[in-house]
Design a protein around this motif. Structure first.
Motif, PDB file in Angstrom:
ATOM      1  N   GLU A 116      85.827  91.075   3.963  1.00  0.00           N
ATOM      2  CA  GLU A 116      85.060  91.675   2.868  1.00  0.00           C
ATOM      3  C   GLU A 116      84.273  90.643   2.067  1.00  0.00           C
ATOM      4  OE1 GLU A 116      86.609  95.697   0.993  1.00  0.00           O
ATOM      5  OE2 GLU A 116      88.185  94.183   0.909  1.00  0.00           O
ATOM      6  N   VAL A 117      84.759  89.380   2.035  1.00  0.00           N
ATOM      7  CA  VAL A 117      84.082  88.356   1.236  1.00  0.00           C
ATOM      8  C   VAL A 117      82.860  87.799   1.949  1.00  0.00           C
ATOM      9  CG1 VAL A 117      86.237  87.714   0.110  1.00  0.00           C
ATOM     10  CG2 VAL A 117      85.529  86.491   2.165  1.00  0.00           C
ATOM     11  N   SER A 118      82.666  88.138   3.216  1.00  0.00           N
ATOM     12  CA  SER A 118      81.536  87.612   3.979  1.00  0.00           C
ATOM     13  C   SER A 118      80.220  88.185   3.455  1.00  0.00           C
ATOM     14  CB  SER A 118      81.682  87.953   5.462  1.00  0.00           C
ATOM     15  OG  SER A 118      82.867  87.401   5.998  1.00  0.00           O
ATOM     16  N   LYS A 119      79.173  87.391   3.574  1.00  0.00           N
ATOM     17  CA  LYS A 119      77.847  87.854   3.165  1.00  0.00           C
ATOM     18  C   LYS A 119      77.423  89.049   4.002  1.00  0.00           C
ATOM     19  CE  LYS A 119      73.087  86.234   2.525  1.00  0.00           C
ATOM     20  NZ  LYS A 119      72.164  85.078   2.650  1.00  0.00           N
ATOM     21  N   SER A 120      77.714  88.981   5.305  1.00  0.00           N
ATOM     22  CA  SER A 120      77.464  90.108   6.202  1.00  0.00           C
ATOM     23  C   SER A 120      78.732  90.354   7.007  1.00  0.00           C
ATOM     24  CB  SER A 120      76.286  89.826   7.149  1.00  0.00           C
ATOM     25  OG  SER A 120      76.134  90.889   8.080  1.00  0.00           O
ATOM     26  N   VAL A 132      90.291  70.761  14.256  1.00  0.00           N
ATOM     27  CA  VAL A 132      89.119  71.049  13.420  1.00  0.00           C
ATOM     28  C   VAL A 132      89.487  70.781  11.964  1.00  0.00           C
ATOM     29  CG1 VAL A 132      87.358  72.733  12.825  1.00  0.00           C
ATOM     30  CG2 VAL A 132      88.489  72.859  15.053  1.00  0.00           C
ATOM     31  N   VAL A 133      88.884  69.762  11.360  1.00  0.00           N
ATOM     32  CA  VAL A 133      89.153  69.412   9.965  1.00  0.00           C
ATOM     33  C   VAL A 133      88.256  70.285   9.080  1.00  0.00           C
ATOM     34  CG1 VAL A 133      89.207  67.576   8.244  1.00  0.00           C
ATOM     35  CG2 VAL A 133      89.735  67.061  10.635  1.00  0.00           C
ATOM     36  N   ILE A 134      88.853  71.278   8.445  1.00  0.00           N
ATOM     37  CA  ILE A 134      88.099  72.254   7.652  1.00  0.00           C
ATOM     38  C   ILE A 134      87.971  71.788   6.202  1.00  0.00           C
ATOM     39  CG2 ILE A 134      87.937  74.659   6.957  1.00  0.00           C
ATOM     40  CD1 ILE A 134      87.892  74.326   9.930  1.00  0.00           C
ATOM     41  N   SER A 135      86.763  71.868   5.677  1.00  0.00           N
ATOM     42  CA  SER A 135      86.502  71.538   4.272  1.00  0.00           C
ATOM     43  C   SER A 135      85.216  72.247   3.859  1.00  0.00           C
ATOM     44  CB  SER A 135      86.354  70.022   4.090  1.00  0.00           C
ATOM     45  OG  SER A 135      85.208  69.548   4.779  1.00  0.00           O
ATOM     46  N   ASP A 136      84.874  72.167   2.581  1.00  0.00           N
ATOM     47  CA  ASP A 136      83.600  72.744   2.132  1.00  0.00           C
ATOM     48  C   ASP A 136      82.426  72.078   2.842  1.00  0.00           C
ATOM     49  OD1 ASP A 136      84.803  74.543   0.398  1.00  0.00           O
ATOM     50  OD2 ASP A 136      84.717  73.178  -1.319  1.00  0.00           O
ATOM     51  N   GLU A 137      82.536  70.765   3.069  1.00  0.00           N
ATOM     52  CA  GLU A 137      81.455  70.021   3.725  1.00  0.00           C
ATOM     53  C   GLU A 137      81.341  70.409   5.204  1.00  0.00           C
ATOM     54  OE1 GLU A 137      82.737  68.105   0.080  1.00  0.00           O
ATOM     55  OE2 GLU A 137      83.875  68.612   1.893  1.00  0.00           O
ATOM     56  N   TYR A 138      82.468  70.697   5.826  1.00  0.00           N
ATOM     57  CA  TYR A 138      82.472  71.134   7.230  1.00  0.00           C
ATOM     58  C   TYR A 138      81.561  72.350   7.416  1.00  0.00           C
ATOM     59  CZ  TYR A 138      84.287  74.026  11.091  1.00  0.00           C
ATOM     60  OH  TYR A 138      84.390  74.846  12.180  1.00  0.00           O
ATOM     61  N   LEU A 139      81.565  73.265   6.441  1.00  0.00           N
ATOM     62  CA  LEU A 139      80.797  74.504   6.550  1.00  0.00           C
ATOM     63  C   LEU A 139      79.297  74.257   6.615  1.00  0.00           C
ATOM     64  CD1 LEU A 139      82.824  76.619   3.971  1.00  0.00           C
ATOM     65  CD2 LEU A 139      82.995  76.699   6.461  1.00  0.00           C
ATOM     66  N   ASP A 140      78.844  73.083   6.163  1.00  0.00           N
ATOM     67  CA  ASP A 140      77.412  72.764   6.166  1.00  0.00           C
ATOM     68  C   ASP A 140      77.004  71.897   7.349  1.00  0.00           C
ATOM     69  OD1 ASP A 140      76.949  74.122   3.729  1.00  0.00           O
ATOM     70  OD2 ASP A 140      77.670  72.390   2.593  1.00  0.00           O
ATOM     71  N   SER A 141      77.936  71.594   8.239  1.00  0.00           N
ATOM     72  CA  SER A 141      77.673  70.684   9.350  1.00  0.00           C
ATOM     73  C   SER A 141      77.266  71.443  10.603  1.00  0.00           C
ATOM     74  CB  SER A 141      78.911  69.821   9.634  1.00  0.00           C
ATOM     75  OG  SER A 141      78.758  69.097  10.836  1.00  0.00           O
ATOM     76  N   PRO A 181      91.846  71.156  -1.152  1.00  0.00           N
ATOM     77  CA  PRO A 181      91.497  72.516  -1.582  1.00  0.00           C
ATOM     78  C   PRO A 181      90.025  72.828  -1.309  1.00  0.00           C
ATOM     79  CG  PRO A 181      92.791  71.398  -3.272  1.00  0.00           C
ATOM     80  CD  PRO A 181      92.426  70.348  -2.260  1.00  0.00           C
ATOM     81  N   MET A 182      89.740  74.094  -1.004  1.00  0.00           N
ATOM     82  CA  MET A 182      88.372  74.540  -0.741  1.00  0.00           C
ATOM     83  C   MET A 182      87.917  75.509  -1.824  1.00  0.00           C
ATOM     84  SD  MET A 182      88.489  75.156   3.411  1.00  0.00           S
ATOM     85  CE  MET A 182      86.761  75.672   3.446  1.00  0.00           C
ATOM     86  N   THR A 183      86.627  75.475  -2.119  1.00  0.00           N
ATOM     87  CA  THR A 183      86.049  76.417  -3.084  1.00  0.00           C
ATOM     88  C   THR A 183      85.264  77.514  -2.387  1.00  0.00           C
ATOM     89  OG1 THR A 183      84.047  75.047  -3.300  1.00  0.00           O
ATOM     90  CG2 THR A 183      85.873  74.597  -4.829  1.00  0.00           C
ATOM     91  N   ARG A 184      85.037  77.355  -1.093  1.00  0.00           N
ATOM     92  CA  ARG A 184      84.262  78.332  -0.316  1.00  0.00           C
ATOM     93  C   ARG A 184      85.172  79.043   0.683  1.00  0.00           C
ATOM     94  NH1 ARG A 184      79.331  74.665   1.718  1.00  0.00           N
ATOM     95  NH2 ARG A 184      78.678  76.625   2.708  1.00  0.00           N
ATOM     96  N   PRO A 185      84.762  80.219   1.165  1.00  0.00           N
ATOM     97  CA  PRO A 185      85.618  80.986   2.083  1.00  0.00           C
ATOM     98  C   PRO A 185      85.906  80.226   3.376  1.00  0.00           C
ATOM     99  CG  PRO A 185      83.843  82.360   1.222  1.00  0.00           C
ATOM    100  CD  PRO A 185      83.526  80.955   0.808  1.00  0.00           C
ATOM    101  N   PHE A 186      87.102  80.416   3.887  1.00  0.00           N
ATOM    102  CA  PHE A 186      87.490  79.831   5.170  1.00  0.00           C
ATOM    103  C   PHE A 186      86.622  80.441   6.264  1.00  0.00           C
ATOM    104  CE2 PHE A 186      90.228  79.366   8.895  1.00  0.00           C
ATOM    105  CZ  PHE A 186      90.673  78.064   8.752  1.00  0.00           C
ATOM    106  N   PRO A 187      86.188  79.644   7.268  1.00  0.00           N
ATOM    107  CA  PRO A 187      85.309  80.187   8.315  1.00  0.00           C
ATOM    108  C   PRO A 187      85.915  81.390   9.031  1.00  0.00           C
ATOM    109  CG  PRO A 187      86.088  77.952   8.851  1.00  0.00           C
ATOM    110  CD  PRO A 187      86.461  78.209   7.447  1.00  0.00           C
ATOM    111  N   SER A 188      85.157  82.454   9.107  1.00  0.00           N
ATOM    112  CA  SER A 188      85.675  83.723   9.622  1.00  0.00           C
ATOM    113  C   SER A 188      86.076  83.634  11.090  1.00  0.00           C
ATOM    114  CB  SER A 188      84.629  84.826   9.438  1.00  0.00           C
ATOM    115  OG  SER A 188      83.426  84.498  10.117  1.00  0.00           O
TER     116      SER A 188
END
Length: 288
Positions: A58-62, A213-222, A251-258
């Protein structure tokens, strides 16, 4: 535009054949909450997602696009034919009728590209380049022996540059301790001078048994991390061989990758479980 039922078996065509325009239009139909017609939640339930997984989307943009990505990553039977069957099942024939011409066109392009890629160029043996000898297959990493076996690894580490300090800690804890694991760290192990995407896919598919897979807020932009993750997921539909291991270390401020929501996470951010973190990760990487 005519349908392509007679040309291709839609039950063998993977969802990746559908381009972004079709996915976005699916979202326009299914994203709005509708009290009359079935929305994306009904489709997700028909795809096999449970209540908690659907609530997370539900938190996804689409949500529709995210569900489609998650479905094609986790389900071995995810096909265009199955998607159309699900839309019929939830009584959204209107979507099938409106989008089928666009889907047909995407499928034609996909099958044409697949056929083109499967047919090697006609060359005499002396100049045959279908199986490159170097640098694509040999001479990739520091310890590759051009005359011997290629260097093999226990795990490929997918990370962005801002998380490199944690990757260094991972090297200390997993390689320089009793675990004696061999990690493939791109900045350390890969030789310069070749195509990044070709080398990465070769290492993930043929040289490394697992991928962290090292997940972080920065990872989401890579873009590199996005490619590596999706490529690895394509090799293990439904995570059947436990190839991917997501790790969170801050800690992350953005949603975990779906697309990774359904995988078990190794979480370093919880103080009560930190003492078990490296043991669990090492054990997972040691599994065949």
């Amino acid at each position: 535009m005519a349908c392509v039922d007679s040309e291709f078996d839609l039950w063998t065509i993977p969802p990746v054949a559908l381009n972004m325009s079709v996915r976005k239009k699916l979202g326009l139909y299914l994203n709005p909450r509708n009290a009359v017609a079935a929305d994306w939640m009904a489709v997700a339930e028909a795809m096999g997602f449970n209540y908690l997984e659907i609530k997370n989307y539900e938190v996804s943009k689409s949500p529709t696009e995210s569900v489609l990505e998650g479905w094609q990553a986790r389900s071995t039977d995810a096909t265009v034919g199955k998607l159309l069957s699900i839309l019929e099942e939830v009584e959204r024939r209107d979507i099938v009728e409106d989008l089928r011409p666009l889907m047909d066109e995407d499928i034609r392009k996909y099958c044409k590209n697949q056929k083109k890629n499967a047919t090697p160029p006609l060359q005499v043996p002396e100049v045959d380049s279908c199986h490159p000898r170097t640098p694509e297959r040999i001479g990739l990493t520091l310890e590759d022996d051009p005359d011997g076996a290629p260097e093999m690894f226990d795990a490929f580490i997918c990370y962005c540059q801002k998380d490199f300090q944690f990757v260094c800690e991972m090297i200390r804890e997993l390689e320089q301790t009793q675990y004696k694991l061999k990690l493939c760290v791109f900045d350390r192990d890969v030789l310069p001078g070749s195509c990044v995407w070709t080398i990465t896919s070769e290492l993930i598919e043929k040289r490394c048994r697992k991928m962290v897979v090292v997940i972080s807020d920065e990872y989401l932009d890579s873009d590199a991390c996005d490619f590596q993750t999706k490529f690895a997921l394509s090799l293990c539909p439904g995570a059947q061989d436990k190839r991917l291991i997501p790790v969170i270390y801050k800690p992350m401020t953005r949603p975990f990758p779906s697309i990774l929501r359904y995988l078990t996470i190794c979480d370093y951010t919880r103080p009560c479980t930190q003492s078990w973190f490296w043991i669990r990760l090492a054990k997972a990487l040691s599994q065949p």
